[in-house]
Design a protein around this motif. Structure first.
Motif, mmCIF file in Angstrom:
data_model
loop_
_atom_site.group_PDB
_atom_site.id
_atom_site.type_symbol
_atom_site.label_atom_id
_atom_site.label_comp_id
_atom_site.label_asym_id
_atom_site.label_seq_id
_atom_site.Cartn_x
_atom_site.Cartn_y
_atom_site.Cartn_z
ATOM 1 N N TYR A 126 -12.759 -4.107 -10.460
ATOM 2 C CA TYR A 126 -11.541 -3.669 -9.774
ATOM 3 C C TYR A 126 -11.725 -2.244 -9.247
ATOM 4 O O TYR A 126 -12.193 -1.361 -9.982
ATOM 5 C CB TYR A 126 -10.346 -3.708 -10.729
ATOM 6 N N PRO A 127 -11.365 -1.994 -7.979
ATOM 7 C CA PRO A 127 -11.501 -0.647 -7.403
ATOM 8 C C PRO A 127 -10.339 0.246 -7.816
ATOM 9 O O PRO A 127 -9.472 0.603 -7.005
ATOM 10 C CB PRO A 127 -11.497 -0.936 -5.892
ATOM 11 N N LEU A 128 -10.334 0.651 -9.079
ATOM 12 C CA LEU A 128 -9.200 1.405 -9.607
ATOM 13 C C LEU A 128 -9.073 2.775 -8.948
ATOM 14 O O LEU A 128 -7.957 3.229 -8.654
ATOM 15 C CB LEU A 128 -9.347 1.565 -11.123
ATOM 16 N N GLY A 129 -10.201 3.446 -8.713
ATOM 17 C CA GLY A 129 -10.144 4.756 -8.069
ATOM 18 C C GLY A 129 -9.490 4.692 -6.700
ATOM 19 O O GLY A 129 -8.527 5.426 -6.429
ATOM 20 N N PRO A 130 -9.970 3.825 -5.782
ATOM 21 C CA PRO A 130 -9.324 3.699 -4.474
ATOM 22 C C PRO A 130 -7.850 3.298 -4.576
ATOM 23 O O PRO A 130 -7.027 3.750 -3.768
ATOM 24 C CB PRO A 130 -10.153 2.614 -3.783
ATOM 25 N N ALA A 131 -7.500 2.456 -5.559
ATOM 26 C CA ALA A 131 -6.107 2.030 -5.705
ATOM 27 C C ALA A 131 -5.208 3.212 -6.068
ATOM 28 O O ALA A 131 -4.116 3.374 -5.519
ATOM 29 C CB ALA A 131 -6.003 0.934 -6.764
ATOM 30 N N VAL A 132 -5.673 4.057 -7.003
ATOM 31 C CA VAL A 132 -4.885 5.237 -7.386
ATOM 32 C C VAL A 132 -4.839 6.236 -6.232
ATOM 33 O O VAL A 132 -3.792 6.831 -5.942
ATOM 34 C CB VAL A 132 -5.464 5.877 -8.666
ATOM 35 N N SER A 133 -5.961 6.426 -5.553
ATOM 36 C CA SER A 133 -5.993 7.338 -4.408
ATOM 37 C C SER A 133 -5.017 6.888 -3.327
ATOM 38 O O SER A 133 -4.304 7.716 -2.732
ATOM 39 C CB SER A 133 -7.404 7.408 -3.810
ATOM 40 N N SER A 134 -4.984 5.591 -3.085
ATOM 41 C CA SER A 134 -4.068 5.071 -2.075
ATOM 42 C C SER A 134 -2.622 5.263 -2.482
ATOM 43 O O SER A 134 -1.762 5.575 -1.650
ATOM 44 C CB SER A 134 -4.355 3.575 -1.847
ATOM 45 N N ARG A 135 -2.340 5.114 -3.761
ATOM 46 C CA ARG A 135 -0.963 5.256 -4.244
ATOM 47 C C ARG A 135 -0.455 6.696 -4.090
ATOM 48 O O ARG A 135 0.705 6.913 -3.726
ATOM 49 C CB ARG A 135 -0.898 4.809 -5.706
ATOM 50 N N PHE A 136 -1.332 7.685 -4.363
ATOM 51 C CA PHE A 136 -0.884 9.088 -4.357
ATOM 52 C C PHE A 136 -1.435 9.901 -3.186
ATOM 53 O O PHE A 136 -1.099 11.082 -3.043
ATOM 54 C CB PHE A 136 -1.250 9.759 -5.683
ATOM 55 N N LYS A 137 -2.294 9.285 -2.373
ATOM 56 C CA LYS A 137 -2.846 9.951 -1.186
ATOM 57 C C LYS A 137 -3.643 11.206 -1.541
ATOM 58 O O LYS A 137 -3.587 12.217 -0.839
ATOM 59 C CB LYS A 137 -1.729 10.327 -0.195
#
Length: 322
Positions: free
Chosen positions: A95-106
């Protein structure tokens, strides 16, 4: 509140997720601890989001003030891509957790395995007291891991899995482990394993036991079943410490995690087992010294502060792949 650069550290465990919000000078502005919900990736992302927002609310800050996020998470982590694999306690296969969190908080998000993130925090914490260069941070909680700092540098290993000591086989045909094997160290010394062993031998005491700390408390109060379980657990913990010292020749084995919060009740049985090993071997007598153990204070969360350093990209000198 004036706009400021803020940094978030997240320490994700199978049971709970902790978050820390600091400014550029490491002043603590907000903190939160929430139950980890990880039936699926969306639930996990929602947990992380709630934890971050809880710290922002406490600090009267906004998401736009976050400069970056550091995240310690179980499993195999690819720091360059933010992909998490084989995080069995979080039900994550890939799972791409880093990109998912980055996308959520920009904002940029920097990931590391939780044991290695905690090793960063523990290393810098211990170095404030003595000039060590080589440590193993041995975390005993819902899961078991050992983060390694060798010669002042974080050691990840070839596959980014160095220190996954919880999945070393120690008991053939033992209890099933979430990794798919049986008899892993984690099935004996983790918090849930300690509770399971006690209740298997003493099922009528279920109402008295919520976590491993209760078993340590009962052992300290003289409960014979609890004492037998803790003696068994401590034998394996002492062996694991011996493995770390003999394999990596570390200056310190730093003990932390939820189970270690039992303090002296946790440490003293381990010290007795190490003393027994020293009596059997001149090599053990030279290397397995009590002063090589350092118990992290329950007031200090190395995983959180290591995650903060990840957010600030203050990760020792260099991360090593060997």
């Amino acid at each position: 509140m004036q706009a400021a650069q803020l940094f978030v550290g997240l320490d994700v465990g199978g049971t709970k997720t902790a978050a820390l919000l600091v400014d550029g000078n490491n002043n603590l502005l907000g903190q939160a601890t929430l139950p980890t919900h990880a039936t699926n990736p969306d639930e996990l992302l929602a947990t992380l989001t709630r934890a971050v927002h809880a710290t922002l609310t406490e600090a009267d800050a906004t998401p736009q003030q976050i400069e970056s996020i550091g995240l310690g998470v179980p499993g195999q982590v690819e720091p360059a891509t933010g992909i998490v694999q084989l995080a069995v306690n979080l039900n994550l296969q890939t799972y791409p957790l880093g990109p998912a969190v980055s996308s959520r908080f920009k904002v940029p998000t920097f990931l590391e395995n939780d044991g290695r993130a905690a090793a960063i925090g523990a290393f810098n914490h211990v170095r404030q007291m003595e000039p060590v260069q080589t440590i193993a941070y041995f975390s005993i909680g819902t899961g078991i891991s050992a983060g390694l700092v060798l010669n002042g540098r974080l050691y990840r290993g070839y596959n980014g899995m160095a220190g996954e000591i919880g999945h070393i086989l120690v008991e053939m045909d033992g209890e099933p482990c979430k990794c798919g094997l049986r008899g892993c160290l984690e099935t004996i010394v983790s918090g849930p394993a300690i509770v399971r062993q006690f209740l298997t031998a003493n099922p009528q005491a279920e109402s008295q036991i919520q976590h491993a700390g209760d078993v340590y408390r009962l052992a300290g109060d003289g409960h014979p079943v609890a004492q037998k379980v803790i003696r068994h657990v401590s034998q394996y913990l002492a062996r694991a410490i011996q493995w770390l010292i003999m394999t990596y020749d570390v200056e310190k084995v730093v003990l932390g995690g939820g189970v270690a919060r039992s303090g002296q009740r946790f440490v003293e049985p381990i010290l007795r087992e190490l003393a027994a090993l020293r009596q059997q071997s001149s090599l053990a007598a030279k290397l397995l010294l009590d002063e090589k153990l350092h118990l992290i204070s329950p007031d200090f969360n190395p995983g959180l502060w290591g995650a903060v350093q990840l957010a600030k990209q203050n990760v020792l000198v260099e991360a090593v792949h060997m």
